[in-house]
Scaffold this active site. Structure first.
Site, PDB file in Angstrom:
ATOM      1  N   LEU A 140       0.870  -1.177   0.000  1.00 14.45           N
ATOM      2  CA  LEU A 140       0.000   0.000   0.000  1.00 14.45           C
ATOM      3  C   LEU A 140       0.907   1.226   0.000  1.00 14.45           C
ATOM      4  O   LEU A 140       2.009   1.194   0.552  1.00 14.45           O
ATOM      5  CB  LEU A 140      -0.890   0.030   1.253  1.00 14.45           C
ATOM      6  N   ASP A 141       0.426   2.316  -0.596  1.00 16.27           N
ATOM      7  CA  ASP A 141       1.194   3.555  -0.590  1.00 16.27           C
ATOM      8  C   ASP A 141       1.401   4.051   0.838  1.00 16.27           C
ATOM      9  O   ASP A 141       0.617   3.739   1.740  1.00 16.27           O
ATOM     10  CB  ASP A 141       0.458   4.648  -1.377  1.00 16.27           C
ATOM     11  N   LYS A 142       2.421   4.857   1.009  1.00 18.93           N
ATOM     12  CA  LYS A 142       2.727   5.421   2.330  1.00 18.93           C
ATOM     13  C   LYS A 142       1.515   6.130   2.932  1.00 18.93           C
ATOM     14  O   LYS A 142       1.218   5.978   4.122  1.00 18.93           O
ATOM     15  CB  LYS A 142       3.902   6.396   2.220  1.00 18.93           C
TER      16      LYS A 142
END
Length: 330
Positions: A140-142
């Site tokens: 998942l993105d930051k």
């Protein structure tokens, strides 16, 4: 950050780009070369191309080489919210702000470091992803929170990778968007590729991008905003964010794709959210060992719930409408 440049000679023409660079950069594996191309760090006459591109005489090839990552990750005592766990897998509710694994500019404070501490080092996680990504099956993105499945064994890891590749894993996200999407539901089928002007971004405007599909359903409208849930049938980098930005409805808080840092409601600035209003709320897949169907929910984080209440109050929306919908994601 190192930069090197090559000019293709007549006897080098017609080679694949990745093979050409593997010869020019003998200290680097061909896999690493391909990664640099995929990341947009290799330009041919100022343009990104695929690793399979056939170089031509006179091509000017520039390569940006980031510093090497650490050889291994050190365990760190970072709190983890474990939603599900057995001998083969675990599902983690990742917080926004934490990066999954080390990369350029981020060597500590990662989820991998937390996993190593929680599960007893490398021996407690799969090694398929190598020393920098033990246990990591997907990302998942930051700035995105929510459910992430990790593998404890190599066998479980490989079977989960197959499930993601075959698109049998169901990934359901919730998000608050700018604007009012047309209709109650829809499908976005736009290719996703690296943005040639800003390497940190992806774009849906390049025909040669990778196929990507997102199905969405509207749950409620909040003034000039829309709260949706969506299923991602593919897992392209920034897919959700790129798709809705392409429709002119960026995710609230996502300044990379066009959202303002602070929302203005009736002439007043709200406090900044300081993250993307995007959450991986549900994850469903077949258990890699037993075949049993696993379905896990990650409750919406309190900072997102508080922001909805703040926004709803500023607009003058009945909070009961919001609360009734959010019960499905608690």
């Amino acid at each position: 950050m190192d930069h090197v440049e090559f000019i293709v000679s007549a006897d080098q023409a017609t080679q694949r780009l990745d093979r050409f660079l593997a010869v020019q950069l003998p200290e680097m594996s061909r896999t690493r070369v391909q990664s640099l191309v995929d990341e947009g760090r290799v330009l041919v006459d100022g343009t990104t191309v695929k690793p399979s591109y056939r170089v031509e005489e006179g091509d000017v090839i520039s390569v940006e080489i980031p510093p090497p990552p650490p050889a291994a990750v050190e365990a760190e005592s970072i709190s983890l919210d474990v939603l599900y766990e057995d001998a083969d897998i675990a599902v983690i509710n990742k917080s926004a702000g934490i990066i999954i694994h080390p990369g350029a500019g981020a060597e500590t404070g990662t989820m991998v470091a937390a996993l190593l501490h929680r599960f007893g080092g490398m021996a407690g996680l799969s090694n398929v992803g190598g020393p920098l990504r033990p246990g990591i099956v997907h990302r998942l993105d930051k700035g995105t929170s929510g459910a992430v499945v990790i593998a404890k064994t190599d066998a479980a890891h490989k079977r989960l990778v197959d499930e993601f590749r075959d698109r049998t894993v169901k990934k359901t996200y919730v998000a608050l968007l700018h604007g009012r999407l047309k209709g109650e539901a829809g499908t976005i089928d736009l290719p996703v590729a690296r943005d040639l002007r800003r390497r940190s971004r992806m774009t849906a405007r390049r025909r040669e991008g990778r196929q990507a599909r997102t199905d969405w359903r509207m749950r409620f409208r909040l003034g000039a905003y829309t709260f949706i849930e969506a299923d991602l049938h593919t897992g392209r980098t920034h897919q959700f964010r790129v798709h809705f930005s392409a429709l002119g409805c960026p995710v609230v808080g996502d300044t990379l794709y066009g959202a303002p840092r602070q929302e203005r409601v009736q002439g007043k600035l709200l406090l900044p959210l300081d993250r993307n209003f995007l959450h991986a709320a549900r994850l469903a897949f077949s258990h890699p060992t037993t075949g049993k169907q696993i379905a896990v929910r990650a409750p919406i984080p309190e900072e997102l719930l508080s922001y909805l209440r703040l926004l709803g109050g500023a607009i003058g929306e009945d909070s009961s409408i919001i609360g009734a919908t959010l019960k499905d994601f608690s």
